[in-house]
Scaffold this motif. Sequence first.
Motif, PDB file in Angstrom:
ATOM      1  N   ALA A   6       0.942  -1.208  -0.023  1.00  0.00           N
ATOM      2  CA  ALA A   6      -0.049  -0.045   0.025  1.00  0.00           C
ATOM      3  C   ALA A   6       0.957   1.281  -0.017  1.00  0.00           C
ATOM      4  O   ALA A   6       1.945   1.251   0.916  1.00  0.00           O
ATOM      5  N   THR A   7       0.576   2.211  -1.040  1.00  0.00           N
ATOM      6  CA  THR A   7       1.408   3.264  -1.016  1.00  0.00           C
ATOM      7  C   THR A   7       0.821   4.565  -0.377  1.00  0.00           C
ATOM      8  O   THR A   7      -0.717   4.507  -0.573  1.00  0.00           O
ATOM      9  N   LEU A  12      -3.075   0.104  -3.748  1.00  0.00           N
ATOM     10  CA  LEU A  12      -2.570  -1.119  -2.906  1.00  0.00           C
ATOM     11  C   LEU A  12      -2.388  -1.931  -4.150  1.00  0.00           C
ATOM     12  O   LEU A  12      -3.003  -2.050  -5.198  1.00  0.00           O
ATOM     13  N   ARG A  13      -1.196  -2.732  -4.034  1.00  0.00           N
ATOM     14  CA  ARG A  13      -0.789  -3.647  -5.077  1.00  0.00           C
ATOM     15  C   ARG A  13      -0.659  -5.110  -4.576  1.00  0.00           C
ATOM     16  O   ARG A  13       0.111  -5.070  -3.191  1.00  0.00           O
ATOM     17  N   HIS A  14      -1.301  -6.217  -4.867  1.00  0.00           N
ATOM     18  CA  HIS A  14      -0.836  -7.732  -4.474  1.00  0.00           C
ATOM     19  C   HIS A  14      -0.620  -8.409  -5.887  1.00  0.00           C
ATOM     20  O   HIS A  14      -1.571  -8.437  -6.571  1.00  0.00           O
ATOM     21  N   GLY A  15       0.464  -8.646  -6.380  1.00  0.00           N
ATOM     22  CA  GLY A  15       0.800  -9.302  -7.602  1.00  0.00           C
ATOM     23  C   GLY A  15       0.470  -8.378  -8.644  1.00  0.00           C
ATOM     24  O   GLY A  15       0.934  -7.063  -8.746  1.00  0.00           O
ATOM     25  N   ALA A  16      -0.397  -8.802  -9.473  1.00  0.00           N
ATOM     26  CA  ALA A  16      -0.621  -8.101 -10.629  1.00  0.00           C
ATOM     27  C   ALA A  16      -2.103  -7.391 -10.547  1.00  0.00           C
ATOM     28  O   ALA A  16      -2.515  -6.434 -11.038  1.00  0.00           O
ATOM     29  N   ARG A  20      -7.485   0.798  -5.228  1.00  0.00           N
ATOM     30  CA  ARG A  20      -7.651   1.941  -4.659  1.00  0.00           C
ATOM     31  C   ARG A  20      -7.670   1.836  -3.232  1.00  0.00           C
ATOM     32  O   ARG A  20      -8.127   0.737  -2.615  1.00  0.00           O
ATOM     33  N   CYS A  21      -6.914   2.544  -2.515  1.00  0.00           N
ATOM     34  CA  CYS A  21      -7.308   2.367  -0.950  1.00  0.00           C
ATOM     35  C   CYS A  21      -7.016   3.837  -0.091  1.00  0.00           C
ATOM     36  O   CYS A  21      -6.557   4.793  -0.820  1.00  0.00           O
ATOM     37  N   ALA A  22      -7.476   3.987   0.889  1.00  0.00           N
ATOM     38  CA  ALA A  22      -7.561   5.208   1.883  1.00  0.00           C
ATOM     39  C   ALA A  22      -6.591   4.977   2.816  1.00  0.00           C
ATOM     40  O   ALA A  22      -6.327   3.813   3.488  1.00  0.00           O
ATOM     41  N   LEU A  23      -5.649   5.738   3.180  1.00  0.00           N
ATOM     42  CA  LEU A  23      -4.845   5.810   4.475  1.00  0.00           C
ATOM     43  C   LEU A  23      -5.066   6.836   5.421  1.00  0.00           C
ATOM     44  O   LEU A  23      -6.052   7.522   5.316  1.00  0.00           O
ATOM     45  N   GLY A  24      -4.226   6.871   6.483  1.00  0.00           N
ATOM     46  CA  GLY A  24      -4.535   7.971   7.609  1.00  0.00           C
ATOM     47  C   GLY A  24      -4.785   9.326   7.058  1.00  0.00           C
ATOM     48  O   GLY A  24      -4.075   9.953   6.358  1.00  0.00           O
ATOM     49  N   LYS A  25      -5.765  10.040   7.895  1.00  0.00           N
ATOM     50  CA  LYS A  25      -6.127  11.520   7.606  1.00  0.00           C
ATOM     51  C   LYS A  25      -5.042  12.322   7.964  1.00  0.00           C
ATOM     52  O   LYS A  25      -4.502  13.477   7.606  1.00  0.00           O
TER      53      LYS A  25
END
Length: 175
Positions: A6-7, A12-16, A20-25
Amino acid sequence: MSDIIATSDGWLRHGARIYRCALGKGGCKPEADKREGDGATPLGRYPLRQLLYRADRLPAAPQARLPGRALMPEDGWCDDPADPAYNRHVRLPYAASHEKLWRDDPVYDVIVVLGHNDDPPIPGMGSAIFLHVARPDYSGTEGCVAMALPDLLDLLASWRPGDALQIARGDGQKP
């Protein structure tokens, strides 16, 4: 064994697979700088410890090779650095400060407990860092990583023992 990455720029990437993801505010910060209540997602590599889910809201238990169980209304997570159960599951009612895991909104319909500050927990270094369901607008979390429910279920089905979640700084580019 492969890491789920997760960047900080919301991917977020897992293999191929790319999600999309959310992270801390509060953004992302090095694990050593993470503090209770700062709203930041800690950078680092974290094992996936346990799966918790709302059986009353899902058609079936998530497919995952991860220890798991259905949540109950009395499930909570201690976030009081002064309490001996800090950063641990607790049963409600609980006297110390805690988070309720049985929520009215769908954010905790699926929770993956991450191995952040848990072996052993250091008071004040952050608690309840989970992988969970994102809000529809992908708004910032309190320090967790969040994904759309279908994406989270897909990720869990592809997860293998030994995989971990790596939270890293992004480069601002969509993968």
